[in-house]
Write an enzyme that holds these catalytic residues in place. Structure first.
Site, PDB file in Angstrom:
ATOM      1  N   VAL A 104      -0.969 -11.528   1.086  1.00 45.98           N
ATOM      2  CA  VAL A 104      -1.705 -10.282   0.864  1.00 45.98           C
ATOM      3  C   VAL A 104      -1.469  -9.723  -0.542  1.00 45.98           C
ATOM      4  O   VAL A 104      -2.207  -8.865  -1.005  1.00 45.98           O
ATOM      5  CB  VAL A 104      -1.339  -9.230   1.932  1.00 45.98           C
ATOM      6  CG1 VAL A 104      -1.694  -9.757   3.329  1.00 45.98           C
ATOM      7  CG2 VAL A 104       0.135  -8.820   1.878  1.00 45.98           C
ATOM      8  N   LYS A 105      -0.425 -10.178  -1.197  1.00 50.66           N
ATOM      9  CA  LYS A 105      -0.122  -9.784  -2.584  1.00 50.66           C
ATOM     10  C   LYS A 105      -0.260  -8.275  -2.805  1.00 50.66           C
ATOM     11  O   LYS A 105      -0.776  -7.842  -3.833  1.00 50.66           O
ATOM     12  CB  LYS A 105      -1.007 -10.559  -3.569  1.00 50.66           C
ATOM     13  CG  LYS A 105      -0.794 -12.084  -3.536  1.00 50.66           C
ATOM     14  CD  LYS A 105      -1.534 -12.812  -4.638  1.00 50.66           C
ATOM     15  CE  LYS A 105      -1.284 -14.305  -4.660  1.00 50.66           C
ATOM     16  NZ  LYS A 105      -1.843 -15.067  -3.517  1.00 50.66           N
ATOM     17  N   ARG A 106       0.234  -7.488  -1.867  1.00 51.90           N
ATOM     18  CA  ARG A 106       0.143  -6.050  -2.021  1.00 51.90           C
ATOM     19  C   ARG A 106       1.193  -5.550  -3.006  1.00 51.90           C
ATOM     20  O   ARG A 106       2.207  -6.222  -3.256  1.00 51.90           O
ATOM     21  CB  ARG A 106       0.333  -5.346  -0.672  1.00 51.90           C
ATOM     22  CG  ARG A 106      -0.732  -5.688   0.379  1.00 51.90           C
ATOM     23  CD  ARG A 106      -2.124  -5.243  -0.042  1.00 51.90           C
ATOM     24  NE  ARG A 106      -3.059  -5.239   1.069  1.00 51.90           N
ATOM     25  CZ  ARG A 106      -3.912  -6.218   1.372  1.00 51.90           C
ATOM     26  NH1 ARG A 106      -3.981  -7.317   0.650  1.00 51.90           N
ATOM     27  NH2 ARG A 106      -4.736  -6.097   2.406  1.00 51.90           N
TER      28      ARG A 106
ATOM     29  N   ASP B 108      -5.437 -11.396  -7.286  1.00 48.72           N
ATOM     30  CA  ASP B 108      -5.318 -12.795  -6.878  1.00 48.72           C
ATOM     31  C   ASP B 108      -6.171 -13.617  -7.837  1.00 48.72           C
ATOM     32  O   ASP B 108      -6.708 -13.060  -8.801  1.00 48.72           O
ATOM     33  CB  ASP B 108      -5.734 -12.982  -5.409  1.00 48.72           C
ATOM     34  CG  ASP B 108      -4.920 -14.083  -4.742  1.00 48.72           C
ATOM     35  OD1 ASP B 108      -4.932 -15.220  -5.251  1.00 48.72           O
ATOM     36  OD2 ASP B 108      -4.263 -13.802  -3.739  1.00 48.72           O
TER      37      ASP B 108
END
Lengths: 297, 297
Positions: A104-106, B108
């Site tokens: 999710v690369k939050r 991303d």
């Protein structure tokens, strides 16, 4: 139980360090799921087909690999219907005893970071992730709320350190020492409070396989950090590029393949097979290759 | 129409540069929405109450400010139900002629970044955001897919440059020149292809108000970049801290307040009012303060 220990147990049980990225890319879906690329089809129908595809993939890989890594972007593309599909796919993976790393690369701060951490790592148990990927740009106070939730839930995080994309150096190589090394040092420190009985931490690092020379240096800088290594397969890295990311005995790293497994039917080598058999054949090859690599470490 | 021009028109129309952050923090909700903090209540009920609260806030602020900034974390906390509420809240804001800046801080690469961009900026028109916040850590190839979608849709992005949290310096001040300056230079460059008739770009920057000395430098480095300035109000910055972020005539910056407006009823100064009246009073004060500041620029 601590995430690092659960991960170690899953790698031991399956005998390999593969993680399969669940990126439901509409353009690449098998013909049977062509509705996913039909923009005129109702969103709910596309979400259902996405779910059916991934649940079938999960059935094929269950028991064979330690973990899956669903990618949130392709679910969010289908809005609330996509997020409902995410929940059911995560639930299916958990039910199949796969660890789930939510890609999710939050990254946000204070109570907002805590909300993201809770959203993925402390939600209803059925569709809770075991770990998530996070972005460090905002600093320690964006990471700490995740560490708290990890401690409470026995969960893990993978901090983006070095990404596998060609342009990753623009900021990651900035400065002297380079930012990537600075982030790596912090990741090692953040991990100290979350060491498992296995000697590894529940605070991991994303380290792209496409920067081989660095992988050994980063391994040295983060000796107790589980690595999540993207870039294998479709993104171009082979097994030799990945080896320096492992610890002795092939421990301490998961290697991700997404498109190479899910969409193996697009590979001319598997043109004679159904998508299911292509996926299985690609997975067989990846497992064999990584096992051989791990034995050489 | 280009995002920068739509933003400029909205600021002209309302006569101020306020953006109201829609962060539905369960712990801070007015008593009427106490179900939001009842973990035993069904998730759908909590999502409905969240939506009711925010739609009522939108009704209070519509026509008075140019934009709102929903924060995705607090919606994702309620899973698919929360994302459905996000869509309805965005739709309500759009219907009320407010610009919507999705505070999602995504980042991303390649087709995944494109999926995030499409998810928020090219979805069903009813609940499409006008702009989103993004994280630059992954480099130019994580930003470019957003720029493409901005060009196609007349949308905007705000790249995180300098965040308002106390720990933001850990990586953002790394190196010489500092990372924040390096990112700012790239943001100015990315913006060149998306200049509006108003002379500003659709590629903006998040620049926290809590680093006043820097704000003027960053303004110089990014002369055509719309700023999104968090940190005002609850996070401690006042109007003097913010002024250097504006261009001449008070143009070129939006100033965000979230908790200070939504949860004004928690402020002892408004203890005698209903939450609605507290919100209106806090908004009146913010608008007046920012107008005075803009006139001084």
């Amino acid at each position: 139980m601590n995430y690092a220990d659960r991960l170690e147990a899953a790698v031991q049980r399956t005998g390999n360090a593969c993680v399969i990225g669940l990126d439901p890319h509409p353009a690449l879906m098998p013909e049977e799921f062509a509705v996913c690329r039909d923009a005129s089809a109702p969103r709910a129908k596309r979400a259902q087909a996405t779910e059916r595809f991934l649940v079938e993939v999960i059935g094929r890989i269950a028991g064979r690999v330690p973990a899956v890594k669903p990618q949130s972007a392709f679910f969010e593309l289908l809005g609330a219907d996509g997020v409902a599909a995410w929940e059911r796919v995560v639930a299916a993976a958990r039910a199949a005893k796969l660890l789930v790393i939510g890609d999710v690369k939050r990254g946000d701060i204070a109570s907002t970071a805590r909300a993201y951490a809770d959203a993925f790592l402390a939600c209803e148990e059925d569709f809770r992730c075991d770990a998530v990927t996070i972005n460090p740009y905002l600093g320690a106070d964006s990471v700490e709320p995740f560490l708290e939730v990890c401690a409470e839930q026995g969960a893990g995080v993978y901090v983006l350190v070095r990404t596998s994309n060609p342009g990753s150096g623009l900021f990651q190589e900035h400065g002297e020492p380079r930012l990537v090394d600075r982030v790596a040092t912090e990741v090692a420190r953040w991990g100290e409070g979350l060491l498992g009985a296995c000697g590894l931490s529940s605070v991991g690092a994303v380290v792209g396989a496409t920067h081989t020379a660095e992988l050994a240096q980063l391994r040295e800088r983060m000796p107790h950090t589980p690595f999540l290594i993207p870039g294998y397969g479709a993104q171009g890295a082979g097994v030799d590029e990945i080896k320096p990311g492992f610890l002795a005995g092939g421990r301490g790293a998961l290697v991700n393949s997404s498109r190479g497994i899910l969409y193996a039917h697009k590979n001319p080598a598997h043109a004679d097979k159904s998508w299911q058999d292509a996926t299985t054949a690609a997975l067989d090859a990846m497992i064999a290759e990584l096992r051989a690599a791990a034995e050489g470490c």
